[in-house]
Design an enzyme around this catalytic site. Structure first.
Site, PDB file in Angstrom:
ATOM      1  N   ARG A   1     -24.888 -74.041-103.492  1.00 29.85           N
ATOM      2  CA  ARG A   1     -24.583 -72.602-103.548  1.00 29.85           C
ATOM      3  C   ARG A   1     -23.830 -72.269-104.838  1.00 29.85           C
ATOM      4  O   ARG A   1     -22.750 -71.698-104.822  1.00 29.85           O
ATOM      5  CB  ARG A   1     -23.777 -72.188-102.319  1.00 29.85           C
ATOM      6  CG  ARG A   1     -24.554 -72.347-101.018  1.00 29.85           C
ATOM      7  CD  ARG A   1     -23.692 -72.060 -99.817  1.00 29.85           C
ATOM      8  NE  ARG A   1     -24.407 -72.285 -98.573  1.00 29.85           N
ATOM      9  CZ  ARG A   1     -24.638 -71.348 -97.649  1.00 29.85           C
ATOM     10  NH1 ARG A   1     -24.213 -70.124 -97.838  1.00 29.85           N
ATOM     11  NH2 ARG A   1     -25.288 -71.647 -96.547  1.00 29.85           N
TER      12      ARG A   1
ATOM     13  N   ASP B   1     -16.374 -73.054-103.590  1.00 26.69           N
ATOM     14  CA  ASP B   1     -16.705 -71.680-103.957  1.00 26.69           C
ATOM     15  C   ASP B   1     -15.726 -70.732-103.267  1.00 26.69           C
ATOM     16  O   ASP B   1     -14.808 -71.159-102.563  1.00 26.69           O
ATOM     17  CB  ASP B   1     -18.165 -71.341-103.619  1.00 26.69           C
ATOM     18  CG  ASP B   1     -18.466 -71.454-102.122  1.00 26.69           C
ATOM     19  OD1 ASP B   1     -17.526 -71.629-101.318  1.00 26.69           O
ATOM     20  OD2 ASP B   1     -19.648 -71.371-101.753  1.00 26.69           O
TER      21      ASP B   1
ATOM     22  N   ASP C   1     -15.843 -76.057 -99.232  1.00 26.16           N
ATOM     23  CA  ASP C   1     -16.842 -76.083-100.309  1.00 26.16           C
ATOM     24  C   ASP C   1     -16.252 -75.482-101.577  1.00 26.16           C
ATOM     25  O   ASP C   1     -15.346 -74.629-101.523  1.00 26.16           O
ATOM     26  CB  ASP C   1     -18.089 -75.294 -99.900  1.00 26.16           C
ATOM     27  CG  ASP C   1     -18.997 -76.099 -98.961  1.00 26.16           C
ATOM     28  OD1 ASP C   1     -18.746 -77.297 -98.795  1.00 26.16           O
ATOM     29  OD2 ASP C   1     -19.949 -75.514 -98.416  1.00 26.16           O
TER      30      ASP C   1
ATOM     31  N   TYR D   1     -23.978 -79.851-104.775  1.00 28.73           N
ATOM     32  CA  TYR D   1     -23.675 -78.623-104.019  1.00 28.73           C
ATOM     33  C   TYR D   1     -24.593 -77.485-104.452  1.00 28.73           C
ATOM     34  O   TYR D   1     -24.664 -77.140-105.634  1.00 28.73           O
ATOM     35  CB  TYR D   1     -22.209 -78.238-104.248  1.00 28.73           C
ATOM     36  CG  TYR D   1     -21.800 -76.992-103.525  1.00 28.73           C
ATOM     37  CD1 TYR D   1     -21.665 -76.992-102.146  1.00 28.73           C
ATOM     38  CD2 TYR D   1     -21.564 -75.815-104.216  1.00 28.73           C
ATOM     39  CE1 TYR D   1     -21.298 -75.848-101.465  1.00 28.73           C
ATOM     40  CE2 TYR D   1     -21.187 -74.659-103.551  1.00 28.73           C
ATOM     41  CZ  TYR D   1     -21.064 -74.681-102.171  1.00 28.73           C
ATOM     42  OH  TYR D   1     -20.705 -73.541-101.505  1.00 28.73           O
TER      43      TYR D   1
ATOM     44  N   GLU E   1     -15.029 -78.232 -94.496  1.00 24.41           N
ATOM     45  CA  GLU E   1     -15.643 -76.950 -94.126  1.00 24.41           C
ATOM     46  C   GLU E   1     -16.577 -77.097 -92.937  1.00 24.41           C
ATOM     47  O   GLU E   1     -16.706 -76.198 -92.119  1.00 24.41           O
ATOM     48  CB  GLU E   1     -16.406 -76.368 -95.319  1.00 24.41           C
ATOM     49  CG  GLU E   1     -17.105 -75.059 -95.007  1.00 24.41           C
ATOM     50  CD  GLU E   1     -17.523 -74.306 -96.249  1.00 24.41           C
ATOM     51  OE1 GLU E   1     -18.495 -73.547 -96.162  1.00 24.41           O
ATOM     52  OE2 GLU E   1     -16.892 -74.464 -97.308  1.00 24.41           O
ATOM     53  N   LYS E   2     -17.261 -78.262 -92.852  1.00 20.69           N
ATOM     54  CA  LYS E   2     -18.237 -78.447 -91.784  1.00 20.69           C
ATOM     55  C   LYS E   2     -18.324 -79.924 -91.434  1.00 20.69           C
ATOM     56  O   LYS E   2     -17.885 -80.796 -92.211  1.00 20.69           O
ATOM     57  CB  LYS E   2     -19.595 -77.884 -92.192  1.00 20.69           C
ATOM     58  CG  LYS E   2     -20.118 -78.412 -93.512  1.00 20.69           C
ATOM     59  CD  LYS E   2     -21.477 -77.814 -93.844  1.00 20.69           C
ATOM     60  CE  LYS E   2     -21.416 -76.421 -94.384  1.00 20.69           C
ATOM     61  NZ  LYS E   2     -20.918 -76.347 -95.765  1.00 20.69           N
TER      62      LYS E   2
END
Length: 642
Positions: free
Chosen positions: A322, A104, A102, A320, A7-8
């Site tokens: 979030r 989610d 991630d 993680y 993701e990043k």
């Protein structure tokens, strides 16, 4: 070649470091053996603007609405073209692809939409990482799943993105154009989630503004009993003038009774004792952490999210962040002693809490049935050198570690006592609590408990030693703060009037998600709808006027919270997204039909008048009155002797 798309960049580095062989960087990717790890930069793609569907939509006109794409389009974000080209080139060389977004809804969307947009037709594996430390990443790499299992999560995220586009584009254009007709020069932004959140603040501000305090009176008596003294409060009978909370609205009856009380004798006519056993608070979800950190340290919701991201990505101290879950996987229980020993060993406070933990205990926090794509926030086990962190980072880390450590403390056990006395044929009540076993409580507060009531037995005599009548006044509700607004967004059923909807929302309530709530507050501030006054959040004239100009259904939480339920159904039960979007479009047509320049002009004028009136009252009083809590809380006037 196996291509892993993270993701990043921070996640890509953690994955590459966990792969066998050396790591070299080349053209927006990290090469490690037969694997190449590349990354997104958040969303590389975004929903296309209206004029991508038809150039005529470049001009904002009411007769174009609603704009309803028949075939949805995504376009590259302006600064993402280079990285998107890198991923396209690597996909052409790949024999297999691993999705490493991630764990989610948004993480599933932003990587998968890139894979599909670039035309990959082969199978995709799913890598779920909630801890960036090397051993945890290696364990995750050994447990790759089929990405097809997460298709419902992707469809839910895709439906959310399309719903936000439909709602935001159409209603923002409608109210902005109507605003121009009403004399307002500027964009009036309307959102599926942000507008109901703004509505919560506007209505709370109106309650405070319109609140009219009134006096009430309480009478207390200090009673001598066999084993000591206590304070009891008069319970006036219904033949007196009382408000709906049973508060006395005239002073004379209290004064008349107070004049007769000194030296009067009575009896303890009812005694209720019960033992209360309370388990430790669960480990944190992000929102629960934001609430506590705002109350304890005065941090904004966005500041807490930013701190958690640094603790996760830069320092690798927490899992993680979030997450909307407050439970932990059962497999983590066996490693809890080692993990927490390592995490807490370099901080005096954490060492003390760790030393008091009993790792033979098992709380209800360890429950696989309540863990979804991610689990509660927890230390990773990396030694925490808190003196090297920013103070706020250290404070937040201690909170996260504390709530996990608390799972290894015994429950709090207290004895609650309620006593009712009859004196001069009138009822007086006293209550108290005796702490029998503090359990986890010392980790959460150093405050001394109020002394318990003396030991008593039903029927024993009492004597009035002193008494007094106190003048009090009702108080308005508290203004929202970051903490209370996040809590309201989490528990939105409390702000719903319809009993059927309220009952439905109790199971899946919530405005926004863990990842978006802080951003919603900041967006409302940036757009000039909310303002921070010290620690409180207040609506501006523009924010109040916008809410007043909208149909009530657009500014209340019911519809949006129910939409979140529908999205959860798509993600969790594989429901069809089509009915959700069809219902949204029907709602949208009704809302567009209610845009009215006259109503908006009147709403803005009323909001301006109300703001001027409040400012005038404050100027006249010399300072603004600061509300405390709900009307049941009261301000004391100076005591008058009985």
């Amino acid at each position: 070649m196996r291509l892993i798309i993270a993701e990043k960049p921070s996640l890509a580095r953690a994955i590459a470091d966990a792969l066998p062989g050396g790591v070299r960087r080349e053209d927006g990717a990290l090469h490690a053996g037969d694997s190449v790890v590349t990354w997104c930069l958040g969303h590389l793609l975004e929903q296309a603007p209206p004029d991508a569907y038809d150039p005529v939509y470049k001009q904002w006109r009411l007769d174009h609405l609603p704009i309803l794409p028949s075939r949805w389009q995504l376009i590259p974000r302006p600064k993402a073209r280079g990285q998107l080209a890198t991923i396209r080139k690597l996909l052409k060389q790949a024999r297999e692809v691993v999705h490493a977004g991630d764990p989610d809804r948004e993480g599933q969307l932003l990587v998968q939409e890139v894979i599909e947009h670039l035309g990959w037709k082969g199978p995709v594996a799913r890598l779920l990482i909630s801890d960036l430390n090397r051993p945890a990443v290696q364990r995750a790499l050994a447990r790759l799943e089929d990405n097809a299992r997460y298709q419902p999560l992707y469809r839910a995220a895709e439906s959310r993105a399309r719903a936000d586009w439909l709602y935001g584009i159409n209603l923002t254009r409608a109210w902005t154009l109507t605003g121009r007709q009403a004399g307002h020069d500027g964009v009036l932004s309307v959102g599926r989630v942000q507008t109901p959140v703004l509505g919560l603040v506007v209505r709370r501000d109106a309650e405070i503004r319109d609140f009219r305090p009134y006096p009430f009176y309480v009478l207390w008596a200090d009673l001598a009993v066999a084993n000591g003294q206590l304070r009891a409060w008069w319970q006036p009978a219904e033949n007196h003038r009382l408000d709906d909370q049973g508060r006395l609205l005239e002073r004379a009856p209290a004064e008349a009774l107070a004049a007769r009380l000194p030296g009067a004798e009575g009896r303890l006519t009812a005694l209720e004792t019960r033992q209360k056993r309370q388990a430790a608070p669960l480990p944190y979800s992000l929102s629960a952490l934001q609430v506590d950190a705002a109350r304890r340290f005065g941090l904004s919701a966005q500041a807490v999210l930013d701190i958690c991201q640094r603790l996760y990505e830069r320092h690798k101290l927490i899992t993680y962040p979030r997450s909307d879950c407050r439970y932990l996987p059962e497999e983590h229980l066996a490693q809890a002693h080692a993990t927490l020993s390592s995490a807490c060993g370099q901080d005096e406070t954490l060492r003390e809490w760790f030393a008091g933990a009993d790792f033979t205990l098992r709380s209800k926090a360890w429950d696989d049935r309540k863990v979804g794509a991610h689990h509660a926030l927890a230390p990773t086990g990396k030694p925490a050198e808190l003196e090297r962190l920013e103070r706020a980072e250290a404070d937040v880390f201690r909170l996260i570690a504390r709530n996990v450590l608390a799972q290894f403390y015994p429950p709090l056990i207290a004895r609650e006592v309620k006593a009712e006395f009859t004196i001069l044929d009138e009822r007086f009540r006293a209550s108290g609590q005796e702490l029998l076993q503090p359990g986890w409580k010392p980790l959460f507060t150093t405050r001394e408990e109020a002394p318990p009531l003396p030991a008593m037995r039903e029927g024993e005599p009492c004597r009035v030693e002193a008494c007094s009548v106190e003048d009090r006044e009702t108080r308005p509700p508290e203004p929202f703060t970051d903490a209370s607004l996040i809590k309201a967004m989490m528990n939105i059923a409390r702000y719903v009037d319809d009993p059927e909807v309220k009952r439905t929302l109790r199971e899946h309530d919530g405005l926004g998600t863990e990842a978006t709530r802080a951003g919603i507050i900041e967006t409302l501030i940036e757009r000039g709808y909310l303002v921070r006054q010290n620690k409180t959040l207040r609506a501006t004239r523009l924010g109040s006027g916008l809410i007043a100009s909208l149909p009530e259904a657009a500014s209340r939480p019911e519809r949006t919270a129910l939409w979140e339920q529908r999205l959860a159904g798509i993600a969790e039960r594989n429901d069809d997204p089509a009915p959700f979007l069809t219902a949204l479009i029907e709602d949208l047509r009704q809302l567009l039909g209610s845009a009215d320049a006259g109503r908006l002009r009147q709403a803005m004028a009323t909001a301006q008048g109300e703001a001027a009136s409040v400012a005038k009252r404050r100027a006249a009083s010399g300072k603004g009155r600061r509300g405390r809590s709900a009307p049941s809380r009261a301000r004391r006037r100076p005591k008058r002797s009985a």
